[in-house]
Scaffold this motif. Structure first.
Motif, PDB file in Angstrom:
ATOM      1  N   ILE A  46       0.726  -1.660  -0.244  1.00 33.64           N
ATOM      2  CA  ILE A  46      -0.400   0.167  -0.576  1.00 33.64           C
ATOM      3  C   ILE A  46       0.688   0.795  -0.239  1.00 33.64           C
ATOM      4  CG2 ILE A  46      -1.567   1.032   1.344  1.00 33.64           C
ATOM      5  CD1 ILE A  46      -2.782  -1.507   1.977  1.00 33.64           C
ATOM      6  N   TYR A  47       1.548   1.580   0.812  1.00 36.63           N
ATOM      7  CA  TYR A  47       2.218   2.485   1.167  1.00 36.63           C
ATOM      8  C   TYR A  47       3.307   3.294  -0.113  1.00 36.63           C
ATOM      9  CZ  TYR A  47       6.309   6.631   3.066  1.00 36.63           C
ATOM     10  OH  TYR A  47       6.620   7.536   2.947  1.00 36.63           O
ATOM     11  N   SER A  48       4.265   2.227  -0.374  1.00 39.43           N
ATOM     12  CA  SER A  48       5.270   1.925  -1.681  1.00 39.43           C
ATOM     13  C   SER A  48       3.867   2.605  -2.785  1.00 39.43           C
ATOM     14  CB  SER A  48       5.690   0.767  -1.907  1.00 39.43           C
ATOM     15  OG  SER A  48       4.808  -0.065  -2.741  1.00 39.43           O
ATOM     16  N   PHE A  49       2.755   2.252  -3.686  1.00 40.17           N
ATOM     17  CA  PHE A  49       2.333   2.505  -4.531  1.00 40.17           C
ATOM     18  C   PHE A  49       1.639   4.427  -3.586  1.00 40.17           C
ATOM     19  CE2 PHE A  49      -1.861   2.429  -6.719  1.00 40.17           C
ATOM     20  CZ  PHE A  49      -1.278   2.444  -8.529  1.00 40.17           C
ATOM     21  N   LEU A  50       0.696   3.992  -2.792  1.00 50.92           N
ATOM     22  CA  LEU A  50       0.330   5.653  -2.515  1.00 50.92           C
ATOM     23  C   LEU A  50       1.486   6.219  -2.153  1.00 50.92           C
ATOM     24  CD1 LEU A  50      -1.184   5.145   0.842  1.00 50.92           C
ATOM     25  CD2 LEU A  50      -2.064   6.234  -1.454  1.00 50.92           C
ATOM     26  N   LYS A  51       3.156   6.280  -2.039  1.00 47.34           N
ATOM     27  CA  LYS A  51       4.070   7.352  -2.986  1.00 47.34           C
ATOM     28  C   LYS A  51       4.848   7.449  -3.588  1.00 47.34           C
ATOM     29  CE  LYS A  51       8.685   7.095  -0.875  1.00 47.34           C
ATOM     30  NZ  LYS A  51       9.600   6.440  -0.333  1.00 47.34           N
ATOM     31  N   MET A  52       4.370   6.585  -4.954  1.00 47.47           N
ATOM     32  CA  MET A  52       4.505   7.195  -5.759  1.00 47.47           C
ATOM     33  C   MET A  52       3.434   7.857  -6.699  1.00 47.47           C
ATOM     34  SD  MET A  52       4.327   3.769  -9.108  1.00 47.47           S
ATOM     35  CE  MET A  52       2.691   3.596  -8.699  1.00 47.47           C
ATOM     36  N   LEU A  53       2.156   7.280  -6.491  1.00 46.10           N
ATOM     37  CA  LEU A  53       0.578   8.072  -6.868  1.00 46.10           C
ATOM     38  C   LEU A  53       1.662   9.621  -6.524  1.00 46.10           C
ATOM     39  CD1 LEU A  53      -2.076   5.439  -6.617  1.00 46.10           C
ATOM     40  CD2 LEU A  53      -0.757   6.124  -8.495  1.00 46.10           C
ATOM     41  N   ARG A  54       1.867   9.531  -4.911  1.00 44.21           N
ATOM     42  CA  ARG A  54       2.115  10.719  -4.446  1.00 44.21           C
ATOM     43  C   ARG A  54       2.671  11.724  -5.618  1.00 44.21           C
ATOM     44  NH1 ARG A  54       4.169  10.802   1.471  1.00 44.21           N
ATOM     45  NH2 ARG A  54       5.651  11.180  -0.092  1.00 44.21           N
ATOM     46  N   HIS A  55       3.531  11.308  -5.686  1.00 41.07           N
ATOM     47  CA  HIS A  55       4.824  12.003  -6.040  1.00 41.07           C
ATOM     48  C   HIS A  55       4.259  11.967  -8.036  1.00 41.07           C
ATOM     49  CE1 HIS A  55       7.934  11.642  -2.917  1.00 41.07           C
ATOM     50  NE2 HIS A  55       8.012  10.482  -3.069  1.00 41.07           N
ATOM     51  N   ARG A  56       2.744  11.528  -8.148  1.00 39.19           N
ATOM     52  CA  ARG A  56       2.779  12.084  -9.742  1.00 39.19           C
ATOM     53  C   ARG A  56       1.819  13.367  -9.609  1.00 39.19           C
ATOM     54  NH1 ARG A  56       6.105   8.361  -9.925  1.00 39.19           N
ATOM     55  NH2 ARG A  56       6.748   7.198 -11.822  1.00 39.19           N
ATOM     56  N   LEU A  57       1.345  13.750  -8.148  1.00 40.49           N
ATOM     57  CA  LEU A  57       0.328  14.251  -8.528  1.00 40.49           C
ATOM     58  C   LEU A  57       0.890  15.772  -9.221  1.00 40.49           C
ATOM     59  CD1 LEU A  57      -0.843  14.331  -4.392  1.00 40.49           C
ATOM     60  CD2 LEU A  57      -2.068  13.120  -6.604  1.00 40.49           C
ATOM     61  N   PRO A  58      -0.495  16.460  -9.684  1.00 40.91           N
ATOM     62  CA  PRO A  58      -1.819  16.431 -10.011  1.00 40.91           C
ATOM     63  C   PRO A  58      -2.676  14.994 -10.653  1.00 40.91           C
ATOM     64  CG  PRO A  58      -1.274  17.768 -10.720  1.00 40.91           C
ATOM     65  CD  PRO A  58      -0.300  17.328 -10.543  1.00 40.91           C
ATOM     66  N   HIS A  59      -1.357  15.068 -11.796  1.00 40.72           N
ATOM     67  CA  HIS A  59      -1.673  13.401 -12.981  1.00 40.72           C
ATOM     68  C   HIS A  59      -1.904  12.225 -12.076  1.00 40.72           C
ATOM     69  CE1 HIS A  59      -0.461  17.070 -15.668  1.00 40.72           C
ATOM     70  NE2 HIS A  59       0.828  16.485 -14.952  1.00 40.72           N
ATOM     71  N   SER A  60      -1.731  12.039 -11.068  1.00 42.75           N
ATOM     72  CA  SER A  60      -2.349  11.212 -10.700  1.00 42.75           C
ATOM     73  C   SER A  60      -3.160  10.858  -9.563  1.00 42.75           C
ATOM     74  CB  SER A  60      -1.293  10.475  -9.432  1.00 42.75           C
ATOM     75  OG  SER A  60      -0.859  11.102  -8.937  1.00 42.75           O
ATOM     76  N   PHE A  61      -4.690  11.760  -9.831  1.00 42.17           N
ATOM     77  CA  PHE A  61      -4.681  11.874  -8.513  1.00 42.17           C
ATOM     78  C   PHE A  61      -6.609  11.401  -8.281  1.00 42.17           C
ATOM     79  CE2 PHE A  61      -8.977  14.083  -6.869  1.00 42.17           C
ATOM     80  CZ  PHE A  61      -8.493  14.460  -5.461  1.00 42.17           C
ATOM     81  N   GLU A  62      -6.859  10.677  -9.688  1.00 46.37           N
ATOM     82  CA  GLU A  62      -7.904   9.698  -9.649  1.00 46.37           C
ATOM     83  C   GLU A  62      -7.713   8.482  -9.656  1.00 46.37           C
ATOM     84  OE1 GLU A  62     -11.445   9.762 -10.400  1.00 46.37           O
ATOM     85  OE2 GLU A  62     -10.801  12.801  -9.655  1.00 46.37           O
ATOM     86  N   HIS A  63      -6.426   8.204 -10.239  1.00 44.52           N
ATOM     87  CA  HIS A  63      -5.896   6.892  -9.635  1.00 44.52           C
ATOM     88  C   HIS A  63      -5.900   7.092  -8.164  1.00 44.52           C
ATOM     89  CE1 HIS A  63      -5.218   5.609 -13.608  1.00 44.52           C
ATOM     90  NE2 HIS A  63      -4.920   6.876 -13.371  1.00 44.52           N
ATOM     91  N   MET A  64      -5.221   8.032  -7.036  1.00 46.31           N
ATOM     92  CA  MET A  64      -4.951   7.826  -6.045  1.00 46.31           C
ATOM     93  C   MET A  64      -5.961   7.823  -5.233  1.00 46.31           C
ATOM     94  SD  MET A  64      -2.368  10.786  -4.382  1.00 46.31           S
ATOM     95  CE  MET A  64      -1.360   9.430  -2.297  1.00 46.31           C
ATOM     96  N   LEU A  65      -7.385   8.504  -5.833  1.00 48.43           N
ATOM     97  CA  LEU A  65      -8.549   7.588  -5.199  1.00 48.43           C
ATOM     98  C   LEU A  65      -9.071   7.053  -4.509  1.00 48.43           C
ATOM     99  CD1 LEU A  65     -10.120  11.253  -5.509  1.00 48.43           C
ATOM    100  CD2 LEU A  65      -9.946  10.648  -3.487  1.00 48.43           C
ATOM    101  N   THR A  66      -9.267   6.394  -5.991  1.00 42.90           N
ATOM    102  CA  THR A  66      -9.286   4.886  -6.173  1.00 42.90           C
ATOM    103  C   THR A  66      -8.601   3.788  -5.634  1.00 42.90           C
ATOM    104  OG1 THR A  66     -10.376   5.757  -8.274  1.00 42.90           O
ATOM    105  CG2 THR A  66      -9.527   3.097  -8.006  1.00 42.90           C
ATOM    106  N   PHE A  67      -7.054   4.384  -5.717  1.00 46.88           N
ATOM    107  CA  PHE A  67      -6.018   2.916  -4.662  1.00 46.88           C
ATOM    108  C   PHE A  67      -6.762   3.361  -3.214  1.00 46.88           C
ATOM    109  CE2 PHE A  67      -2.763   2.242  -2.429  1.00 46.88           C
ATOM    110  CZ  PHE A  67      -2.980   0.443  -3.281  1.00 46.88           C
ATOM    111  N   ILE A  68      -6.710   4.387  -2.765  1.00 48.79           N
ATOM    112  CA  ILE A  68      -6.779   4.881  -1.552  1.00 48.79           C
ATOM    113  C   ILE A  68      -8.236   4.443  -1.114  1.00 48.79           C
ATOM    114  CG2 ILE A  68      -7.969   6.596   0.887  1.00 48.79           C
ATOM    115  CD1 ILE A  68      -5.463   8.444  -0.833  1.00 48.79           C
ATOM    116  N   TYR A  69      -9.691   3.843  -2.023  1.00 52.57           N
ATOM    117  CA  TYR A  69     -10.741   3.670  -1.392  1.00 52.57           C
ATOM    118  C   TYR A  69     -11.267   1.755  -1.340  1.00 52.57           C
ATOM    119  CZ  TYR A  69     -13.077   8.768  -1.431  1.00 52.57           C
ATOM    120  OH  TYR A  69     -13.651   9.482  -1.321  1.00 52.57           O
ATOM    121  N   MET A  70     -10.243   1.327  -2.287  1.00 51.37           N
ATOM    122  CA  MET A  70     -10.432   0.502  -2.188  1.00 51.37           C
ATOM    123  C   MET A  70      -9.303  -0.741  -1.402  1.00 51.37           C
ATOM    124  SD  MET A  70      -9.743  -0.377  -6.467  1.00 51.37           S
ATOM    125  CE  MET A  70      -8.354  -2.042  -6.571  1.00 51.37           C
ATOM    126  N   ALA A  71      -8.224   0.244  -0.934  1.00 50.10           N
ATOM    127  CA  ALA A  71      -7.203  -0.162   0.084  1.00 50.10           C
ATOM    128  C   ALA A  71      -8.384  -0.089   1.345  1.00 50.10           C
ATOM    129  CB  ALA A  71      -5.659   0.539   0.170  1.00 50.10           C
TER     130      ALA A  71
END
Length: 80
Positions: free
Chosen positions: A6-31
């Motif tokens: 979980i954490y490693s993927f969130l960290k990667m998505l965080r570094h790609r914000l704002p482009h990864s915003f929707e993916h990050m939301l989806t991943f947070i809800y799934m996790a």
């Protein structure tokens, strides 16, 4: 599980914000859903699951800029 799955993927998505915003939301809800299910089915690790849920809530809260109501909800969740 938290660090590698979980954490490693969130960290990667965080570094790609704002482009990864929707993916990050989806991943947070799934996790959050998966950890919630683990909390119900594997109560032996209840403290660990609750800590993970709080961390996910903090991530969700940190990326919420627009909806104050959502931010307040996730703040409450993160406090337990």
């Amino acid at each position: 599980m938290w660090r590698n799955g979980i954490y490693s993927f969130l960290k990667m998505l965080r570094h790609r914000l704002p482009h990864s915003f929707e993916h990050m939301l989806t991943f947070i809800y799934m996790a959050y859903s998966i950890i919630g299910l683990l909390l119900k089915t594997v109560p032996v690790f209840e403290e660990i699951w609750i800590e993970c849920l709080r961390d996910l809530a903090r991530y969700r809260m940190a990326i919420e800029d627009e909806c104050l109501r959502d931010r307040e909800t996730w703040t409450t969740v993160s406090r337990g």
